[in-house]
Design an enzyme around this catalytic site. Sequence first.
Site, PDB file in Angstrom:
ATOM      1  N   LYS A 165       0.846  -1.203   0.000  1.00  0.00           N
ATOM      2  CA  LYS A 165       0.000   0.000   0.000  1.00  0.00           C
ATOM      3  C   LYS A 165       0.880   1.251   0.000  1.00  0.00           C
ATOM      4  O   LYS A 165       2.089   1.159   0.237  1.00  0.00           O
ATOM      5  CB  LYS A 165      -0.901  -0.038   1.236  1.00  0.00           C
ATOM      6  N   TYR A 190      15.668  31.054   2.812  1.00  0.00           N
ATOM      7  CA  TYR A 190      14.482  31.777   3.279  1.00  0.00           C
ATOM      8  C   TYR A 190      14.668  32.224   4.722  1.00  0.00           C
ATOM      9  O   TYR A 190      15.166  31.465   5.566  1.00  0.00           O
ATOM     10  CB  TYR A 190      13.251  30.887   3.169  1.00  0.00           C
TER      11      TYR A 190
HETATM   12  C1  LIG Z   1      -0.276  -1.816   6.832  1.00  0.00           C
HETATM   13  C2  LIG Z   1      -0.773  -3.042   7.363  1.00  0.00           C
HETATM   14  C3  LIG Z   1       0.059  -4.153   7.492  1.00  0.00           C
HETATM   15  C4  LIG Z   1       1.549  -4.083   7.282  1.00  0.00           C
HETATM   16  O1  LIG Z   1       2.093  -3.572   8.477  1.00  0.00           O
HETATM   17  P1  LIG Z   1       3.656  -3.503   8.799  1.00  0.00           P
HETATM   18  O2  LIG Z   1       3.713  -3.152  10.215  1.00  0.00           O
HETATM   19  O3  LIG Z   1       4.217  -2.466   7.922  1.00  0.00           O
HETATM   20  O4  LIG Z   1       4.209  -4.835   8.530  1.00  0.00           O
HETATM   21  C5  LIG Z   1      -0.507  -5.344   7.876  1.00  0.00           C
HETATM   22  N1  LIG Z   1      -1.828  -5.432   8.145  1.00  0.00           N
HETATM   23  C6  LIG Z   1      -2.655  -4.387   8.071  1.00  0.00           C
HETATM   24  C7  LIG Z   1      -4.086  -4.557   8.365  1.00  0.00           C
HETATM   25  C8  LIG Z   1      -2.159  -3.147   7.686  1.00  0.00           C
HETATM   26  O5  LIG Z   1      -2.978  -2.114   7.622  1.00  0.00           O
END
Ligand SMILES: *Cc1c(COP(=O)(O)O)cnc(C)c1O
Length: 712
Positions: A375, A602
């Site tokens: 994601k 800046y």
């Molecule tokens: C983002 C997410 C993961 C991955 O988590 P990490 O801590 O980066 O391994 C796993 N499960 C769910 C439901 C998530 O939202």
Amino acid sequence: MDTKKSYGGLDVFKMIAAFLVVAIHTSPLQSFSAEADFFLTRELARLAVPFFFMVTGHFVLADRLWGEEKDFDSVRCYLGKVAALYGVAIVLYLPIGIYAGHYKGLTLFGALRMLIFDGTFYHLWYFPALLLGILLVCLLGRFCSLRAAMAVSGVLYLIGLFGDSYWGLISSVPGISTVYELGFWLFTYTRNGIFLAPIFLVMGAWMKQRAEEVKPVPNAVGFGVSFALMTAEGFILRYFKLQRHDSMYLLLPVCMFFLYGLLLTWNRKSIGAFRTISTWIYILHPAVIVVVRGGAKAIGASAVLVDNSLIHYLAVCVGATAAAVAVALVLAHFRRPSFERDRAWIELDMAALAHNVKTLQGLVPENCQLMPAVKAEGYGHGALLISRELNRLGVKAFCVASVSEGVELRKGGVKGEILVLGYTHPKQFDLLRRYRLTQTVVDYPFAEELERYGKKVRVHIAIDTGMHRIGIPCDRRDEIYRVFEMKNLKVEGMFTHLCVSDSKDAEKIDFTESQGKAFFALAEDLSKKGYTCPKKHLAASNGVLNYPEFAGDYARVGIILYGVQSTSEDRNRSGAAFRPVLSLKARVACVRELAEGEGAGYGLAFVAKRPTKLATITIGYADGLSRGLSQGKGSVLIRGHKAPIAGRICMDQTLVDVTDVPDVQTGDIAVLIGRSGNEVLTAYDMADALGTITNEIFTCMGARLTRTVKRR
Ligand SMILES: *Cc1c(COP(=O)(O)O)cnc(C)c1O
């Protein structure tokens, strides 16, 4: 710094080879001496096509078939490009071929023979030979070492030899000649993708391994001697009228070995344009021959332009070059520009990714598959680049945050299960089906909404075991059972999420254990009630590292896959070591000197406390370099030295104090995350300076960054 070998010698010879091919089809010396023309077109010019094959073997096949990791996918991609070019050439020559009566009375078999072996126009045999040759060599690459492939393709060449220049020796031997005649019925000549191309493709691959050790003198001598012998070979065969065709000589591979070696020693700068131009001279010259002859006739200049074979040849060369340059210019105009490593970019170390995947697979039990979280643009790394690489590494399940992310992966050709971890608007339910995505049931009302949609949807049910973010509360058994009863929901799994599995604190460890217990108790109740729930999963990165007993059917690994944890303090009970995948880099745009007391940037927030040298680098907060790192809170690496950020980070540029870095120059690489010399800056350093976690550092990578992939 850049010690990469230059292959300019090969580029130059590509042009020479193209003009030699033109010679084969125009016989430049015909007006003067049949022997001289034989030497030029049937001996010297025979070096051209094998050379082209060797270049392909060297640059396309060597690493992919005999490198550290086989990569048939990108060979397939190359085959696609060659096939497309062949297609263009076929269409281009269709009118001329029809006019010349080339395709008269063509049977389906004849058409196939043309397409696969002979080429649809006389010079186009090269393309099917290249395609078929590569396919064959891929087969060799799959099963044999380079040495064995050399032997097999050498034998094929020898067989082909007797259907070509040495035909006279066996044409009257009964049995053998019958076999060959049978062959000639299938393909007109043995100089094709089966007998001629493989040996030179494989030799090219071998040359890649020798490239560093070739010496000019031995290769020059070797080429001189072998070419003299091959010349003699050709004239002897010609004298005894043994040749059926004259493309293949016993000594041709030997000549090519030395010639290619000699060209490799010519370490001049490469000339990319020559590659395109030589290809198009090859493709276009027969059309130019038609144009020159037709044109000469039209203006009554045949006596000069056509009858003198040398002038005719030169006219065709000039015409073909002009046409090829024109095509190259048009193509260059339409080529998508590349901005790789120009300004601010991400470098992905795919060897590190492979290491992390292997390590994680070693931590989970056999029946637990990785379901990487890709994601948020693959945690900023590039969702498609990472997912495709994971597919290549054998990973067959992914999770994303939204339907749009899932659709992007599918459109990019990612295979396997894709689980959408969050809420989806009913407007998008159709996309779940069209792109074969699995939807998470975020709570009971959402399940009802999905059921009302009326068409079958695959789902995993989120179970809330204490995080209180999404999921049906674990103790509402009746609601969970009812979801299993819904006729449009195809329940393929259920999962929960651990929210304190990173902690070393005893209380938090207890909490995590209670989450796991509640989840597995639910699973047991479900099976007692007769509901089947194929996949159950609860562990993300910290779950895998700290609670191996919680491994379900999937491990939804995110941050650890990318080689770090959220903070350097996080618990890692496994003790396994991971390698960071991402580096973040930019360029030094300019360097200037400040007198003591002068301000910069800046708000003139930086003030020189001593005579100071400032470098401006080509990255800013719009690229993900958080403004919180201003005023020395963050550093960069230049030429293996650490240099603090000076003043306020701008949207697109950043000042760096390089007073203590010797010899900084425009164009130098500035490393924000990654290694330079013996110094390393990690995502932890940046996260610590900002009081956040590495996840946020990665997912804030700007859309403007380009991405470069490194495989070793
Ligand atoms: C983002 C997410 C993961 C991955 O988590 P990490 O801590 O980066 O391994 C796993 N499960 C769910 C439901 C998530 O939202």
